[in-house]
Design a protein around this motif. Structure first.
Motif, PDB file in Angstrom:
ATOM      1  N   TRP A 200       0.823  -1.203   0.000  1.00 57.81           N
ATOM      2  CA  TRP A 200       0.000   0.000   0.000  1.00 57.81           C
ATOM      3  C   TRP A 200       0.861   1.259   0.000  1.00 57.81           C
ATOM      4  N   ILE A 201       0.400   2.225  -0.747  1.00 60.11           N
ATOM      5  CA  ILE A 201       0.979   3.572  -0.755  1.00 60.11           C
ATOM      6  C   ILE A 201      -0.100   4.504  -0.221  1.00 60.11           C
ATOM      7  N   LEU A 202       0.134   5.109   0.928  1.00 60.12           N
ATOM      8  CA  LEU A 202      -0.855   6.000   1.526  1.00 60.12           C
ATOM      9  C   LEU A 202      -0.550   7.435   1.093  1.00 60.12           C
ATOM     10  N   GLY A 203      -1.579   8.100   0.573  1.00 55.90           N
ATOM     11  CA  GLY A 203      -1.377   9.446   0.044  1.00 55.90           C
ATOM     12  C   GLY A 203      -1.365  10.532   1.097  1.00 55.90           C
ATOM     13  N   CYS A 204      -1.628  10.168   2.352  1.00 53.13           N
ATOM     14  CA  CYS A 204      -1.702  11.174   3.420  1.00 53.13           C
ATOM     15  C   CYS A 204      -1.318  10.514   4.737  1.00 53.13           C
ATOM     16  N   ARG A 205      -0.380  11.096   5.437  1.00 53.84           N
ATOM     17  CA  ARG A 205       0.061  10.522   6.708  1.00 53.84           C
ATOM     18  C   ARG A 205      -1.053  10.516   7.743  1.00 53.84           C
ATOM     19  N   VAL A 224       2.466  -1.484   4.262  1.00 52.09           N
ATOM     20  CA  VAL A 224       2.609  -0.114   3.773  1.00 52.09           C
ATOM     21  C   VAL A 224       4.051   0.097   3.323  1.00 52.09           C
ATOM     22  N   CYS A 225       4.215   0.403   2.039  1.00 54.68           N
ATOM     23  CA  CYS A 225       5.574   0.616   1.526  1.00 54.68           C
ATOM     24  C   CYS A 225       5.925   2.098   1.433  1.00 54.68           C
ATOM     25  N   CYS A 226       4.907   2.986   1.500  1.00 56.29           N
ATOM     26  CA  CYS A 226       5.190   4.420   1.447  1.00 56.29           C
ATOM     27  C   CYS A 226       4.017   5.179   2.054  1.00 56.29           C
ATOM     28  N   THR A 227       4.324   6.148   2.899  1.00 52.83           N
ATOM     29  CA  THR A 227       3.315   7.084   3.394  1.00 52.83           C
ATOM     30  C   THR A 227       3.732   8.465   2.909  1.00 52.83           C
ATOM     31  N   ALA A 228       3.028   8.957   1.906  1.00 53.73           N
ATOM     32  CA  ALA A 228       3.420  10.183   1.224  1.00 53.73           C
ATOM     33  C   ALA A 228       2.689  11.398   1.801  1.00 53.73           C
ATOM     34  N   THR A 229       3.065  12.566   1.326  1.00 49.56           N
ATOM     35  CA  THR A 229       2.359  13.806   1.674  1.00 49.56           C
ATOM     36  C   THR A 229       1.835  14.492   0.419  1.00 49.56           C
ATOM     37  N   ASP A 230       2.000  13.848  -0.742  1.00 39.94           N
ATOM     38  CA  ASP A 230       1.577  14.431  -2.006  1.00 39.94           C
ATOM     39  C   ASP A 230       0.826  13.361  -2.796  1.00 39.94           C
ATOM     40  N   TYR A 231      -0.421  13.661  -3.166  1.00 38.80           N
ATOM     41  CA  TYR A 231      -1.250  12.652  -3.823  1.00 38.80           C
ATOM     42  C   TYR A 231      -0.747  12.310  -5.228  1.00 38.80           C
ATOM     43  N   GLU A 232      -0.259  13.291  -5.950  1.00 33.63           N
ATOM     44  CA  GLU A 232       0.265  13.007  -7.290  1.00 33.63           C
ATOM     45  C   GLU A 232       1.487  12.100  -7.207  1.00 33.63           C
ATOM     46  N   PHE A 233       2.343  12.357  -6.203  1.00 33.18           N
ATOM     47  CA  PHE A 233       3.511  11.495  -6.005  1.00 33.18           C
ATOM     48  C   PHE A 233       3.081  10.067  -5.706  1.00 33.18           C
ATOM     49  N   ALA A 234       2.089   9.913  -4.817  1.00 30.82           N
ATOM     50  CA  ALA A 234       1.614   8.573  -4.472  1.00 30.82           C
ATOM     51  C   ALA A 234       1.077   7.850  -5.698  1.00 30.82           C
ATOM     52  N   GLN A 235       0.321   8.566  -6.533  1.00 34.18           N
ATOM     53  CA  GLN A 235      -0.238   7.926  -7.729  1.00 34.18           C
ATOM     54  C   GLN A 235       0.837   7.614  -8.759  1.00 34.18           C
ATOM     55  N   SER A 236       1.906   8.427  -8.784  1.00 31.79           N
ATOM     56  CA  SER A 236       3.012   8.114  -9.702  1.00 31.79           C
ATOM     57  C   SER A 236       3.713   6.827  -9.287  1.00 31.79           C
ATOM     58  N   VAL A 238       2.147   4.279  -7.924  1.00 30.44           N
ATOM     59  CA  VAL A 238       1.270   3.217  -8.422  1.00 30.44           C
ATOM     60  C   VAL A 238       1.549   2.961  -9.895  1.00 30.44           C
ATOM     61  N   HIS A 239       1.678   4.027 -10.661  1.00 34.38           N
ATOM     62  CA  HIS A 239       1.962   3.892 -12.092  1.00 34.38           C
ATOM     63  C   HIS A 239       3.288   3.184 -12.332  1.00 34.38           C
ATOM     64  N   ALA A 240       4.236   3.373 -11.407  1.00 34.27           N
ATOM     65  CA  ALA A 240       5.545   2.720 -11.540  1.00 34.27           C
ATOM     66  C   ALA A 240       5.522   1.270 -11.089  1.00 34.27           C
ATOM     67  N   GLY A 241       4.405   0.800 -10.506  1.00 31.62           N
ATOM     68  CA  GLY A 241       4.304  -0.588 -10.070  1.00 31.62           C
ATOM     69  C   GLY A 241       4.750  -0.836  -8.654  1.00 31.62           C
ATOM     70  N   ALA A 242       4.883   0.241  -7.849  1.00 32.69           N
ATOM     71  CA  ALA A 242       5.368   0.064  -6.476  1.00 32.69           C
ATOM     72  C   ALA A 242       4.298  -0.491  -5.546  1.00 32.69           C
ATOM     73  N   GLY A 243       3.032  -0.365  -5.909  1.00 27.89           N
ATOM     74  CA  GLY A 243       1.953  -0.847  -5.051  1.00 27.89           C
ATOM     75  C   GLY A 243       0.631  -0.231  -5.474  1.00 27.89           C
ATOM     76  N   ILE A 244      -0.354  -0.304  -4.602  1.00 25.07           N
ATOM     77  CA  ILE A 244      -1.631   0.347  -4.849  1.00 25.07           C
ATOM     78  C   ILE A 244      -1.817   1.433  -3.789  1.00 25.07           C
ATOM     79  N   ALA A 245      -2.627   2.441  -4.102  1.00 26.14           N
ATOM     80  CA  ALA A 245      -2.684   3.615  -3.240  1.00 26.14           C
ATOM     81  C   ALA A 245      -4.073   3.838  -2.676  1.00 26.14           C
ATOM     82  N   LEU A 246      -4.104   4.579  -1.570  1.00 30.92           N
ATOM     83  CA  LEU A 246      -5.347   5.054  -0.971  1.00 30.92           C
ATOM     84  C   LEU A 246      -5.338   6.573  -1.071  1.00 30.92           C
ATOM     85  N   ILE A 247      -6.274   7.127  -1.875  1.00 30.79           N
ATOM     86  CA  ILE A 247      -6.269   8.551  -2.203  1.00 30.79           C
ATOM     87  C   ILE A 247      -7.666   9.130  -1.999  1.00 30.79           C
TER      88      ILE A 247
END
Length: 301
Positions: A200-205, A224-236, A238-247
């Motif tokens: 999982w990639i979380l778009g908001c801490r 959880v492989c990443c907890t981001a602070t930017d939604y576009e970064f989190a979705q990028s 996902v596009h790179a294949g790092a996981g799926i996101a919650l946005i």
């Protein structure tokens, strides 16, 4: 009589939880800060703070004093702004918003508002609710577009927050997946059990705790492989294949190679709303109310 200057010192001590940190902000010594608080307590006839090795906490009397200090600071800030505007040809309006609402909700309301009020000197602050709501209370902003998670809203009728809170609806958190993902097909909501084992990639801490509780109820252990602070970064990612996101829904950027799907109810969500100060008066308050009404119309379409 309670000394207003000493009230201001206590307010900084309460905000920072420390005499030392308050002294740095006030450009004096910790001893001077302590003496000011002690003098306030003597005049009050009751302790305002409890001192310990872990810092400073307010007593019930101290909390009442800080509430009064907040109200006084807001009134003084409002009065100063009104005095400043007496000689100004333009009326200032400061709007605070979190980033995704500033991108998706605010522009639609601002376009018509600014066309009708070309005299407005607009300032937009990008702030999260923990910064924007105190800014409205203190008079640094006229209006805040904010959110909260589950639980009570930031303000309720008749409380001591100094704010009026108008709900704007909910912003559900959605699952963002690569279009080739097996769970990307279908229109109905996804059950979290269907996504067990995913990265999982979380778009908001701040949504992490809410989502963890949702997963625990579903009996799913999160990876959880990443907890981001930017939604576009989190979705990028996902596009790179790092996981799926919650946005959050208003944070979605709609990429042709990505799909977003809802989670089964009761799914995690943010509750959107508008905060206005109960104390503000004059042209800026009326303009803030006008813009708030336009935002309500925008979000309810």
């Amino acid at each position: 009589m309670i000394d207003v200057q000493r009230l201001a010192v206590l307010r900084e001590v309460a905000r920072l939880g420390s005499f030392n940190q308050a002294a740095q902000v006030l450009h004096c010594t910790p001893s001077a800060v302590s003496q000011q608080v002690a003098a306030l307590e003597r005049g009050l006839g009751a302790p305002a703070v409890e001192r310990s090795t872990r810092g400073v906490t307010l007593t019930e009397a101290g909390r009442l004093l800080v509430e009064a200090a907040d109200a006084i600071a807001a009134e003084l800030a409002d009065t100063q702004q009104r005095i400043d505007r007496l000689a100004a040809a333009r009326t200032a309006l400061t709007v605070a918003t979190f980033a995704s609402a500033g991108r998706r909700l605010l522009p639609g309301a601002l376009a018509g508002f600014l066309a009708e009020h070309p005299e407005v000197e607009l300032t937009v602050l990008e702030d999260e609710p923990e910064e924007s709501l105190p800014a409205v209370r203190a008079g640094r902003a006229d209006l805040a577009l904010a959110y909260h998670f589950d639980g009570p809203p930031p303000a309720r009728p008749g409380d001591r927050s100094g704010l009026d809170w108008t709900p704007l609806g909910t912003d559900p958190l959605r699952v963002v997946l690569p279009r080739a993902h097996p769970a990307a097909t279908g229109r109905g909501p996804l059950h979290l059990a269907e996504l067990a084992g995913e990265r999982w990639i979380l778009g908001c801490r701040k949504s992490a705790a809410q989502f963890a509780g949702y997963a625990a109820l579903a009996g799913v252990e999160l990876r959880v492989c990443c907890t981001a602070t930017d939604y576009e970064f989190a979705q990028s990612l996902v596009h790179a294949g790092a996981g799926i996101a919650l946005i959050p829904e208003i944070g979605l950027t709609r990429h042709p190679d990505l799909v977003d799907r809802p989670l089964a109810e009761p799914g995690p969500r943010r509750h959107l709303g508008l905060a206005l100060s109960r104390r503000r008066r004059g042209p800026s308050a009326r303009l803030a109310e006008d813009l708030a009404a336009r935002l309500e119309m925008t979000t309810r379409r």
